[in-house]
Design a protein around this motif. Sequence first.
Motif: not given
Length: 135
Positions: A65-85
């Motif tokens: 069987g196969e798995v595809y997995i994705e998740w946020p990278h550590e750099i996402s901690k430094k991205m702009p906050l949703r509220e700001k956008i």
Amino acid sequence: MHALSLDKGLHNQKYNSWKIANFEEEPDIFAGKKFDAVVCSHFIEHMKNPEQTIYFLGQILNKNGEVYIEWPHEISKKMPLREKILKKGILISTTNFYDDKTHICPWDSKYVLKLFEKNGFNCRTIGRVFMPYLS
């Protein structure tokens, strides 16, 4: 196709079956069912124990069987906050790891890869999506 989530999604009715559950608390969610493939999209960052997550995936997959997995990278901690956008009039769901209060950790990809290998998985490819317009 079957779905597992921590809460109800917009398209759950499109699946053959779906469950709202946390396998860290209920390890036999699928009652012995096996799958040819598993897609984990933004799932592992909600887990307290990624090794338990990967073990679980191995238990529910058929041989080869196969798995595809994705998740946020550590750099996402430094991205702009949703509220700001949003204040700039741009509709967006999330960019910053902390926008989702249920996130636990943006697990390091090398660590996760080692856990997959430890549990008998072979990695076909690994990568990262760059979004320079959000930097």
